[in-house]
Design an enzyme around this catalytic site. Structure first.
Site, PDB file in Angstrom:
ATOM      1  N   ASP A 177       0.886  -1.141  -0.203  1.00  0.00           N
ATOM      2  CA  ASP A 177       0.056  -0.147   0.010  1.00  0.00           C
ATOM      3  C   ASP A 177       0.651   0.892  -0.477  1.00  0.00           C
ATOM      4  O   ASP A 177       2.243   0.894   0.125  1.00  0.00           O
ATOM      5  CB  ASP A 177      -0.446   0.019   1.049  1.00  0.00           C
ATOM      6  CG  ASP A 177      -1.999   0.560   0.791  1.00  0.00           C
ATOM      7  OD1 ASP A 177      -1.989   1.580  -0.011  1.00  0.00           O
ATOM      8  OD2 ASP A 177      -3.578   0.651   1.862  1.00  0.00           O
ATOM      9  N   GLU A 219     -11.040   6.193   4.206  1.00  0.00           N
ATOM     10  CA  GLU A 219      -9.865   6.530   5.244  1.00  0.00           C
ATOM     11  C   GLU A 219     -10.242   6.596   6.121  1.00  0.00           C
ATOM     12  O   GLU A 219     -11.510   6.929   6.410  1.00  0.00           O
ATOM     13  CB  GLU A 219      -8.573   5.602   4.450  1.00  0.00           C
ATOM     14  CG  GLU A 219      -8.326   5.662   2.634  1.00  0.00           C
ATOM     15  CD  GLU A 219      -7.100   5.085   2.450  1.00  0.00           C
ATOM     16  OE1 GLU A 219      -6.540   5.365   3.474  1.00  0.00           O
ATOM     17  OE2 GLU A 219      -7.121   5.677   1.046  1.00  0.00           O
TER      18      GLU A 219
END
Length: 1006
Positions: A621, A811
């Site tokens: 990520d 997020e």
């Protein structure tokens, strides 16, 4: 995955040359300076399209603070622009001229100057001009920088000739790549990174008289010219001027083939000569130099033939162009050979540096120069959320990516880049693309075929812009709706998540990967491995996040049953890549404590690759290895040894490339591990057909945002609507009714699309093309009155529809407790009170997770969970007006209060507002018959289960569910809710008889 639009990168700053810093040097005949901004208050703090100064940054804490401060030592006037900053990513401020007014003409001036209060911190400050284009946010960017290495006020003069064209964040291919100066839209400054400081500036103005002899420049139409061996390359050389005026003096360009890996006389015919552009030549005039290559019979790597240009009378190109004789005759280039043999052949030829490059992924906006693609043999680039070309069009995307691919052709083996984006609900970075409901809405449809179709549309639109790789789908099993990523999940039940994994085939095609070469398929990514949906509230240590990137604490049995199960299905479906989670995993009872997933070799190597048999590659990520404890070398070593194959290092690609190579050379990472990683990456590139067709196939671009594609999104939006309550049959609406519409989310395409739309966090307003819920209702109904805040008179209306809910986030920014909660805003609550107090009403909740309705539920006649339906508000109107029946079911348990969280199907204690699987219908007839009907359905379910008939089993259990729901009505109790929710899980796992038995128990408990 954290993705942010890059206005400028830290790496860019270090690569810029400082201009001369000196006092005023204007000549006696120079005109008076032209003020741009004196900071006395004449230019306000405002956002585009109005004229004004505004700040920006990579994160919420990166924009600087600004004020117009009165200072006795102000160089001009009484005030200066001052501020403080503490920037970790990037940040700065812009002065944009008003979009509604004509652009400014600066072509008569020599340059721009301003006063800067030096801090002597030795840091570079980037200064940027906005030239041409439609407006200040769609203009070419031209840049330079200075170093703050003095104390006190100094006036800095920058000739326009010192500015260079930015190659990282631009209109793709440029508007004309000429600093024209006749249509200027403002300027911007990027402040230093990694230092807490303050600044002050004053008196921005234009100075001097333009000297056209200094404004001519020579450019080439490309930097790299790939050519088949034996053919010729044509290099177009152009002279251009700022202001587009004819050149005053002659410009000569001497050219010569020299250097490179190609051998003169053997691989190419050398050329040498001189071109002259006489005085008076029009700007944009071109000449062509031809370089002929020679054919032989031997297989060879690619060979470079630089064309050295020596320019007199104008600025030379930023880099000399190079002709590249294509690699040929080598086994890895033979498309008829099996992929495994091609990979083995190519791998055997590669150096450590080339292998390290393949394992490196950079953000496209962070490239110091496009030449770094070849210099570091980069294997991949990505666009983070909002990192887009300007203009943000399909053509611009394809041209941008083709430009990057062209650079990869200058490498020894011409290994193509693999470009990735987060197309998590359609091609959501692209304005005008078809935006699907977020995954939580897809989970509500309970329709695997529709999930497949959404993936199919997404893949077609993404690949048509030159992108072969999608960082989707998210296979997280969300267990706490306080998580800011809740809407990225298909639901709280692993069985539901698994049932929606048909989206992988929609994206990739056949599990074997044989369809990946098609121009309408992309490589998919299963993320975020593993258990990111189980993080414990309060466990996050990332900034102000409360749950995202935190710690998941589970027994090994819970890990297997809840969080790992969807990944085995993804591997079986042939998913090409897997992305680990930022979060940490703490398996209770193993005494190891929390382990960062990017460092968890037992899970990545042991479970994913060895036990599950995953043969794709693992991509990290965004900057995630930086969160592993230890220094940078340790982060690289630990993550690669844990099984990561490609590392997303958006800004740090140079450091990563060197560190990885050093770690291998030192023996701390084995050559075998590197070869395994690179083999996995190359395998997917070969499967995608990138070696044969590295450039964009835009033949499908006309279908982007097409009626056909939007029809799929419309159907998904309709099927995702979950009818929670419908007292008195308020829904469906009738066309003859006069409908009063209110609420913050009724007419806002940005809010109904949610986060990850055009930008990382998304935003409210008309951010892309589509139909709002209000617009859909106006097309579907005959009489609709709209008042966002319900301030308009309510008299004379038959029914009200109030559309409320959340504004976009993504997020951890969206974590509850991080500036967010699960209750209606005061304005939404007031709108509900007013409308529902005046007439029968339906309330639609547009949100990424359940909202707490509380004491307002009794006043609401009909309640709908609309989730985040995307760009097709027509789909919502379809069910509101009965064109389609409500068929959606809750993918999450709907809680009564936040104190209940986390609450999930299967919990021992389970007393929700609405249970998992709940979803009323507006079908014309609902099954009846009570217990006798349920007995008959139980028998039929047993037969279907024994026969393995999924279609029959689902239909039977659905009949039973609708029958039970009708009796439960709004008297949902813990005794009825638990077996009801359990029934839906049993249905999804193929246990139809047990599902009907649970529904029967729920019926009896009412």
């Amino acid at each position: 995955m954290r993705r942010t639009a890059l206005l400028v990168s830290a790496t860019l700053l270090t690569g810029l040359l400082p201009f001369a810093v000196a006092g005023p040097a204007s000549g006696a005949d120079d005109p008076a300076p032209v003020p741009v901004d004196n900071f006395e208050g004449e230019i306000p703090f405002a956002n585009p399209p109005a004229e004004g100064i505004f700040t920006w940054g990579s994160d919420t804490d990166d924009p600087p603070t600004l004020e117009l401060a009165a200072r006795d030592d102000a160089p001009q006037g009484e005030k200066v622009l001052s501020g403080t900053y503490d920037i970790s990513g990037y940040g700065g401020f812009t002065h944009d001229f008003a979009f509604a007014e004509p652009a400014h003409d600066w072509s008569a001036s020599k340059g721009i100057r301003f006063w800067w209060d030096g801090r002597n911190n030795g840091k570079k400050v980037n200064f940027e001009l906005k030239d041409g284009g439609a407006n200040g946010e769609a203009s070419e960017l031209w840049t330079t920088s200075f170093t703050d290495d003095w104390t006190g006020w100094k006036q800095l003069e920058i000739p326009f000739t010192d500015f260079t064209y930015r190659t990282d964040y631009q209109p793709v291919g440029g508007i004309d790549q000429v600093l024209g100066l006749t249509e200027m839209w403002g300027y911007a400054l990027t402040l230093p990174v990694g230092v807490q400081d303050q600044f002050a500036m004053d008196g921005v103005e234009l100075y001097g008289k333009a000297d056209q002899s200094l404004r001519a420049n020579v450019v080439t139409d490309a930097a790299v010219y790939p050519v088949e061996e034996g053919r010729s390359a044509a290099v177009k050389i152009t002279v251009a001027t700022t202001g587009s005026a004819p050149i005053d003096e002659p410009v000569t360009v001497a050219y010569e083939t020299a250097g490179g890996t190609g051998e003169s006389g053997k691989d190419y015919t050398p050329v040498k000569g001189e071109l002259t552009f006489p005085a008076g030549t029009a700007s944009g005039t071109s000449r062509t130099v031809t370089v002929a290559t020679l054919r032989d019979k031997a297989g060879e790597n690619a060979e470079t033939v630089p064309l050295k240009l020596t320019v007199t009378g104008a600025k030379a190109p930023a880099e000399n162009p190079q002709v590249v004789i294509d690699a040929h005759g080598l086994p890895y280039l033979d498309a008829k050979l099996p992929v495994k043999k091609r990979v083995a052949d190519l791998l055997s030829r590669m150096s450590l540096a080339e292998k390290a490059g393949q394992m490196t992924q950079a953000e496209r906006g962070a490239l110091t120069t496009p030449g770094d693609i070849a210099a570091y043999d980069l294997g991949s680039l990505l666009s983070g959320g909002g990192s887009t070309p300007t203009p943000n069009t399909p053509e611009a995307w394809a041209k941008m990516i083709d430009g990057f691919q062209l650079r990869s052709q200058a490498t020894r083996f011409q290994i193509p880049l693999i470009y990735g984006v987060d197309a998590v609900h359609g091609h959501n970075n692209l304005v005008g693309a078809t935006i699907m409901p977020h995954n939580i809405g897809i989970g509500a449809t309970r329709d695997p075929q529709l999930a497949y179709e959404t993936g199919k549309v997404t893949a077609a639109e993404v690949r048509a812009t030159g992108i072969p790789w999608d960082f989707a789908p998210c296979l997280c099993v969300t267990r706490d709706e306080r998580w800011g990523r809740t809407y990225e999940s298909f639901g709280e039940d692993p069985a539901l998540v698994e049932s929606m994994e048909t989206v992988i085939q929609g994206l990739q095609g056949a599990p074997s990967g044989k369809d990946l070469k098609r121009n309408d398929k992309v490589l998919a990514t299963a993320k975020h491995f593993v258990a990111d949906g189980g993080t414990e509230y309060g466990s996050s240590t990332t900034g102000t996040y409360t749950i995202d990137q935190g710690i998941t604490k589970v027994t090994r049995q819970e890990l297997e049953a809840v969080h790992l199960a969807p990944y085995q299905d993804a591997v079986d479906r042939g998913v090409g890549t897997v992305m680990p989670s930022y979060s940490s995993l703490d398996i209770l009872g193993d005494s190891e404590g929390p382990v960062k997933m990017h460092a968890d070799a037992a899970m990545i190597n042991g479970v994913l690759k060895d036990r599950m048999g995953f043969d794709g590659f693992v991509i990290s990520d965004w900057q995630a290895i930086d969160q592993i404890p230890g220094d940078y070398a340790s982060d690289v070593r630990t993550s690669v040894n844990a099984g990561l194959d490609m590392i997303m290092v958006p800004y740090a690609y140079k450091d990563f490339h060197k560190t990885l190579s050093d770690e291998v050379t030192a023996g701390r990472i084995s050559g075998k591990r590197i070869d395994d990683a690179v083999s996995r990456i190359l395998t997917q590139k070969f499967k995608l057909g990138l070696f044969e067709k590295p450039y964009a196939d835009t033949s499908g671009a006309s279908a982007i945002g097409s009626t056909k594609h939007r029809a799929v999104a419309r159907e998904a939006a309709a099927e995702s609507q979950v009818l929670l309550k419908n007292a008195g049959g308020v829904l469906p609406l009738k066309k003859s009714q006069k409908v009063y519409v209110a609420g913050s989310n009724a007419d806002d395409i940005g809010n109904q699309a949610g986060g990850w739309t055009i930008t990382w966090q998304g935003s409210s307003g008309k951010i892309t093309d589509g139909t709002t819920i209000l617009e859909g209702m106006r097309k579907a109904g005959s009489a609709v009155t709209y008042s966002k805040d319900a301030s308009a008179p309510t008299d004379g209306h038959d029914v009200g529809v109030v559309v409320v809910g959340e504004t976009p986030y993504a997020e951890g920014i969206g974590d509850v407790g991080n500036g967010n909660d699960l209750v209606f805003s005061a304005a939404d609550r007031a709108a509900v009170d007013k409308v529902c107090g005046a007439m029968k009403c339906a309330v639609l909740i547009v949100s990424g997770r359940p909202q707490l309705v509380g004491d307002q539920l009794g006043d609401i006649d009909a309640l709908v969970a609309s989730w985040l339906p995307g760009t097709e508000g027509d789909g919502v109107a379809d069910v509101l007006y009965g064109k389609r029946a409500f068929t959606g079911q809750l993918p999450l348990t709907w809680p009564k209060s936040e104190a209940q969280l986390p609450i999930n199907v299967g919990d021992a204690s389970y007393d929700p507002q609405f249970p998992y699987g709940w979803g009323l219908t507006t079908l014309t007839s609902v099954p009846g018959g009570g217990t006798s009907a349920l007995k008959a359905l139980a028998v039929a379910a047993a037969v279907a289960e024994k026969a393995g008939s999924e279609t029959a089993g689902r239909a039977i259990v659905t009949k039973a569910r609708l029958l039970v729901q009708q009796k439960m009505g709004q008297t949902i109790t813990a005794a009825s809710a638990k077996p009801f929710a359990d029934a839906d899980h049993l249905l999804l796992t193929g246990r139809y008889a047990q599902a009907v038995a649970k529904l029967t128990a729920a019926y009896r408990a009412v």
